[in-house]
Design an enzyme around this catalytic site. Structure first.
Site, mmCIF file in Angstrom:
data_model
loop_
_atom_site.group_PDB
_atom_site.id
_atom_site.type_symbol
_atom_site.label_atom_id
_atom_site.label_comp_id
_atom_site.label_asym_id
_atom_site.label_seq_id
_atom_site.Cartn_x
_atom_site.Cartn_y
_atom_site.Cartn_z
ATOM 1 N N HIS A 111 0.425 -1.700 0.025
ATOM 2 C CA HIS A 111 -0.106 -0.117 0.029
ATOM 3 C C HIS A 111 1.088 0.884 0.156
ATOM 4 C CE1 HIS A 111 -3.772 -1.131 2.802
ATOM 5 N NE2 HIS A 111 -3.973 -1.598 0.936
ATOM 6 N N CYS B 193 -2.187 2.752 9.092
ATOM 7 C CA CYS B 193 -3.193 2.064 8.995
ATOM 8 C C CYS B 193 -4.050 1.818 9.938
ATOM 9 C CB CYS B 193 -2.662 0.435 8.847
ATOM 10 S SG CYS B 193 -1.689 0.481 7.808
#
Ligand code: ARG
Length: 274
Positions: free
Chosen positions: A168, A261
């Site tokens: 990511h 996150c």
């Protein structure tokens, strides 16, 4: 319409967090997370965020959705809209209806990308200034980023991610303010590395600290909250006038996640200029 008076962050308690499947190189079902330690680490992160001035809102955890704790992947918040994620892996697709319900109840307009685009929210889409930096290939599709940018009417810079450990964008890039960011160069192809250099103050992170998710940091004003064990980045941030806060998040690294996150900024990131 949501109305925020202070930096506001969405988190989801790790009641049902665990390593139940393997969708990135960090996840290994033979190396489970410890529930008590994960809870203590999550609580410590939440407490630091509150202590530096954030209002932390909570999403209720759901059994069977171990990664719901990673609220960054709920979607991309833009003004009063959230663009909901469309997860690449089936294991996480059950999160989206839960996210949709939460954001609707909170007063956001929720929008979904047309099929067949995969898109994993703030995990892969981060504003620095008025530009959306968008990671693609491993989880999100480049086509999703073009669709989003057209819908928002903003400039988008797609960045190809080349190292599956940094699957990511928020694992290897973190805008600090509208003209500054930290990044791990080795996670990007050479064109993306070149493109990122248009950010006036770009602070590189060494590989050993990138592998401790140094780039996966939460920014609240001058404060930068990250996993412990990244002393070089802490020193670099301090020399640039930021205030680093380190807290252990190893239990979440086992899932391929860290501070950033575990959060989603609801009132717009400090680095974003809309
Ligand atoms: N286990 C999760 C996954 O692989 C971790 C997500 C981390 N989130 C992030 N924004 N990088 O999808």
């Amino acid at each position: 319409m949501p109305d925020f008076e202070q930096p506001t962050i969405l988190m989801c308690p790790p009641d049902f967090f665990g390593i139940e499947y393997e969708i990135n190189p960090w996840m290994d079902r033979t190396k489970p997370s410890d529930h008590a330690t994960a809870t203590a680490q999550w609580n410590a992160l939440r407490d630091i965020l509150i202590s530096i001035g954030a209002d932390v809102r909570l999403m209720e955890p759901v059994p069977g959705l171990p990664d719901l704790v990673f609220t960054a992947n709920a979607g991309l918040v833009w003004k009063e809209t959230i663009y909901l994620s469309s997860f690449r892996h089936a294991a996480r697709q059950g999160e989206t209806p839960v996210d949709d319900a939460w954001f609707q109840a909170a007063g956001f307009a929720t929008k979904s990308l047309p099929v067949p685009h995969n898109f994993e929210g703030a995990g892969d889409a981060l504003f620095c200034g008025d530009t959306l930096y968008a990671g693609y290939l491993i989880r999100s599709d480049a086509s999703a980023m073009h669709w989003l940018a057209a819908d928002m009417g903003c400039r988008v810079i797609p960045l190809q991610l080349t190292d599956t450990r940094f699957y990511h964008l928020d694992t290897c890039f973190c805008p600090l303010d509208p003209t500054s960011a930290i990044y791990f160069p080795g996670a990007f192809d050479s064109y993306a590395q070149q493109t990122l250099k248009q950010i006036p103050r770009l602070i590189p992170v060494v590989e050993a600290e990138a592998a401790r998710f140094a780039c996966n940091a939460v920014v609240v004003g001058q404060h930068v909250v990250m996993n412990s064990g990244c002393p070089q980045l802490e020193a670099d941030l301090a020399s640039h006038g930021f205030i680093p806060h380190a807290t252990p998040l190893d239990e979440f690294l086992k899932s391929g996640g860290s501070a950033k996150c575990l959060t989603l900024r609801l009132d717009g990131e400090d680095a974003a200029v809309w």
